[in-house]
Scaffold this active site. Structure first.
Site, PDB file in Angstrom:
ATOM      1  CB  SER A 240      -0.605  -0.227   1.222  1.00 56.27           C
ATOM      2  OG  SER A 240      -2.158   0.827   1.017  1.00 56.27           O
ATOM      3  CG  ASP A 458      -6.450  -3.026  -3.120  1.00 56.30           C
ATOM      4  OD1 ASP A 458      -6.786  -2.126  -2.594  1.00 56.30           O
ATOM      5  OD2 ASP A 458      -5.154  -3.303  -2.775  1.00 56.30           O
ATOM      6  CG  HIS A 488      -5.783  -2.814   0.927  1.00 56.45           C
ATOM      7  ND1 HIS A 488      -5.175  -1.581  -0.466  1.00 56.45           N
ATOM      8  CD2 HIS A 488      -4.824  -2.479   1.658  1.00 56.45           C
ATOM      9  CE1 HIS A 488      -4.582  -1.266  -0.374  1.00 56.45           C
ATOM     10  NE2 HIS A 488      -4.396  -0.989   1.159  1.00 56.45           N
TER      11      HIS A 488
END
Length: 519
Positions: A240, A458, A488
């Site tokens: 991320s 996602d 995610h």
């Protein structure tokens, strides 16, 4: 507010969910743009860091000791050791003041002959604690530990590395009543005053550190870490926001890139407004997929949820704790289960209870996201997240500019649009330090191939970001792997195809074909 509406983009484990910084100019609308067409906000600025660092930094010896527990978590197992790395407070003056970074490590299990080196992990944020997260993630990374020492750290301003707390628990609790989608002049005044007060609290808490917690600062910390750990190349696993950090590292140190894996990739071409639009689209897409899984029409189901939120704006729901479920807390509670498909049944139960007049389940989900425990104590991830991203992001939309943007956000999502739209102005409103760039520089000509993993479902870092990161890294550097999944992040999420490709890349140096798809 107990936490800004800007939602985290990071791996989630237990109660930890981290957040995501911004990126470039036209955000969600620049699908056809090439790297050369994007104006650079930093390319012409000379590097202020001396080429040769003082030996007091590069030759320091880390004192690895058994990790201690904290008030929030017990000490990890005996295989984990912790140490403190000394880094410059101001990288333009590496022989000046220093600050300490908390590190954690578990040594490779395969023996010295098989060991490749250290594998650094950043789990997202900005603001997530790697020291807390690494032991939880070690099971997922067990295959990688055969040949790597697993290493993570608390970036500057986070957790045990002079973690910044901008507001007391009492003030956070009282701010729960602030409406994140103001409908009246009085609500708007309260919203922006709260944002300004939060920034003042951060300035008072952080002191001079507030100007030295950028992603660029942390990327430089990483390279010093690499040297002190004894590695000639950087081997890194970023998730991320950690993908943005990895891209910035590759830009600064392309010749030091070893094996870099970037999972749940941030779009580096999106500025703060573009990032907010990307997240609006990503969470709505995940909500649509959730609604389809329950047999509902996504458009009709979204309108139903939007109507529930509108009712909560006028009259918050009672809960078993005696607190009220506000509109802002409710939307945060809806967001959390969208990070993982395994949590979708929890969302079904919470929405059903809220429709029946009980906000307890959605409030519990919001508290988990906001790191609030049963005694009313909050964690500091949101504080560090805001301090770092507001130092990174130069863009500061005014309230008037944001109001003009709101119809675009609402068109993308009737559930999340208003919240993320208002957040573009509220997040860094009246911030005490200027932002550094519109978008991060991630071009890395000459770097070794970097593997990017994008997940089509996602919510926090939409799939399109992986391709844009690959384009920005440059030809022959960014290699994209797609997973047609939900949630995610992709590695360790149930795809043998993804896990095998990542393991082969990190353990054997086998680079998959660019564009490979795992379904």
């Amino acid at each position: 507010m107990s936490r800004s509406v800007r939602w985290a983009a990071a791996v989630a484990a237990g109660l930890l969910v981290a957040g995501c910084g911004g990126g470039s100019s036209d955000g969600a609308g620049d699908k056809g743009r090439t790297p050369s067409a994007r104006p650079s906000s930093a390319a012409s600025v000379p590097d202020p860091v001396p080429a040769v660092l003082p030996a007091s930094l590069t030759s320091q010896k880390l004192d690895w000791r058994r990790c201690a527990g904290t008030s929030d978590a017990a000490a990890p197992g005996d295989q984990w050791r912790c140490a403190t790395l000394k880094v410059p407070l101001d990288w333009s003056r590496p022989d000046g003041k220093t600050t300490g970074l908390a590190l954690i490590r578990a040594k490779a299990t395969g023996g010295q002959g098989k060991r490749i080196g250290s594998l650094l992990f950043n789990f997202g944020g900005p603001g997530g604690s790697g020291v807390s997260m690494m032991p939880y993630y070690a099971g997922t990374a067990a295959a990688l530990r055969q040949r790597y020492d697993l290493v993570s750290w608390d970036p500057r301003g986070v957790g045990a590395s002079e973690g910044i707390r901008c507001r007391s628990d009492r003030d956070l609790r009282s701010a729960e009543s602030i409406d994140a989608t103001p409908d009246t002049p009085a609500e708007e005044t309260a919203y922006f005053q709260d944002a300004a007060d939060f920034g003042k609290g951060c300035r008072a808490a952080a002191g001079e550190l507030i100007a030295h917690v950028s992603t660029t600062d942390t990327a430089r910390d990483m390279d010093l870490m690499r040297q002190v750990l004894g590695d000639t190349e950087m081997h890194y696993f970023g998730i991320s926001y950690g993908t943005e950090l990895g891209g910035v590292y590759a830009h600064l140190f392309p010749k030091k890139v070893g094996r870099l894996i970037l999972d749940a990739v941030v779009d580096p071409t999106a500025d703060s407004v573009g990032h907010a639009k990307n997240q609006t689209e990503g969470f709505q897409r995940a909500l649509d997929d959730y609604l389809k899984s329950t047999g509902q029409d996504p458009e009709r189901g979204s309108r139903k949820i939007a109507a529930l939120l509108k009712r909560l704006d006028a009259e918050p729901l009672p809960t078993s704790s005696g607190r009220k479920l506000t509109q802002t807390l409710a939307v945060t509670g809806i967001v959390l289960p969208l990070y993982s498909r395994d949590s979708w049944p929890t969302l079904t139960s919470a929405l059903r209870a809220a429709e029946d007049g009980d906000g307890s389940e959605l409030l519990s989900l919001a508290d988990r996201y906001n790191e609030r425990d049963s005694s009313g104590h909050y964690g500091t991830t949101a504080h560090s997240q805001r301090v770092i991203s507001c130092l990174d992001d130069r863009q500061r939309p005014t309230p008037a500019q944001t109001k003009r943007l709101l119809p675009d956000f609402e068109k993308i999502s009737p559930v999340f649009g208003d919240f993320l739209g208002w957040d573009t102005a509220g997040w860094c409103h009246d911030w005490p330090v200027a932002g550094q760039y519109d978008t991060p520089q991630v071009s890395a000509p000459g770097a070794a191939p970097i593997l990017l993993v994008g997940n089509t479902g996602d919510p926090a870092t939409p799939y399109e970001g992986a391709r844009r990161m690959a384009d920005e890294l440059g030809k022959g550097v960014g290699v994209e792997l797609t997973w047609k999944g939900e949630g995610h992040g992709a590695y360790g999420s149930g795809s043998d195809c993804v896990d095998s490709a990542v393991n082969a890349y990190l353990l054997e140096g086998t680079v998959p074909e660019d564009g490979k798809v795992c379904s």
